[in-house]
Write an enzyme that holds these catalytic residues in place. Sequence first.
Site, PDB file in Angstrom:
ATOM      1  CG  HIS A 174     -91.427 -62.667  45.971  1.00  9.46           C
ATOM      2  ND1 HIS A 174     -91.909 -63.808  45.372  1.00  9.46           N
ATOM      3  CD2 HIS A 174     -90.065 -62.798  46.002  1.00  9.46           C
ATOM      4  CE1 HIS A 174     -90.885 -64.597  45.052  1.00  9.46           C
ATOM      5  NE2 HIS A 174     -89.760 -64.005  45.418  1.00  9.46           N
ATOM      6  CG  HIS A 223     -96.058 -60.741  40.571  1.00 11.92           C
ATOM      7  ND1 HIS A 223     -97.132 -61.590  40.666  1.00 11.92           N
ATOM      8  CD2 HIS A 223     -95.069 -61.309  41.310  1.00 11.92           C
ATOM      9  CE1 HIS A 223     -96.818 -62.634  41.423  1.00 11.92           C
ATOM     10  NE2 HIS A 223     -95.568 -62.481  41.809  1.00 11.92           N
TER      11      HIS A 223
END
Length: 260
Positions: A174, A223
């Site tokens: 992303h 993450h």
Amino acid sequence: MGPREGGDTGNRRLPRRITPMGRFLLRSAGRLAEWIGPRWTVLLILAVGATVVTMMTAASAEIYDAVSESDDIASLDRPVLHAAVEMRTPWLNDAVTAFTNLGGKIIMPVLAAIATGILVYLRQSVAPLILMVAAAAGSLLMTIVGKDAIGRMRPPLEAAVPPFSTSPSFPSGHTLNATVIAGVVAYILVLHLRTNRSRILAIVLAGLFAVAMGLSRVYLGHHWLTDVAVAWTLGLAWLAVLITAHRLLFTLKKRRKHRA
């Protein structure tokens, strides 16, 4: 509306100061262009740049793998994740999830396609399309290489906000995609916009989008911070390659036109 090339941005021109490294690249590219032409020269530069950045991705994974054995990385990642968990509220979780979805596999390509179409229309040139395709291809390649090279586990599910992701964590796709695509859009806008204030605004907004996308991944527990930091670095490196290649192509074509 006629086509507009790189250096001419309406009633003003971009700064043309060339660094010693820039002069070296221009001389080298000029000699190569005499043999194979400007477009093939730039394609070769992009190929070499993609190879270098991909090697950087693999090297980043190796560095992480080496230092993580001493728990150095975890000493930074875990406190940041813990702080993110402490900040969460239901409404903020929903808002950040909605934002981070912009960088997903479905919405980000759609946004990139819309932005590219608008830029192609504004510039009356296919250059934005070529740049965006190259940007997306490089970003995807780096993401695949990084994830396959290290296979890092994501933060534990109990520390994450659903929906959960199952692919390897390193680097953050992303964040990498947001950095590269927003950067390309900002670069093309800088070539089109007429005032320094508007150019600065385009760059700042692109930077804020990339930073916010990365932080959203950490906030949601999808993450680790280091996944995001490496993605920012790799994205900026690939952007540098793309912009350098585009500027070289413009300069080589302009020189060839003047000689004709």
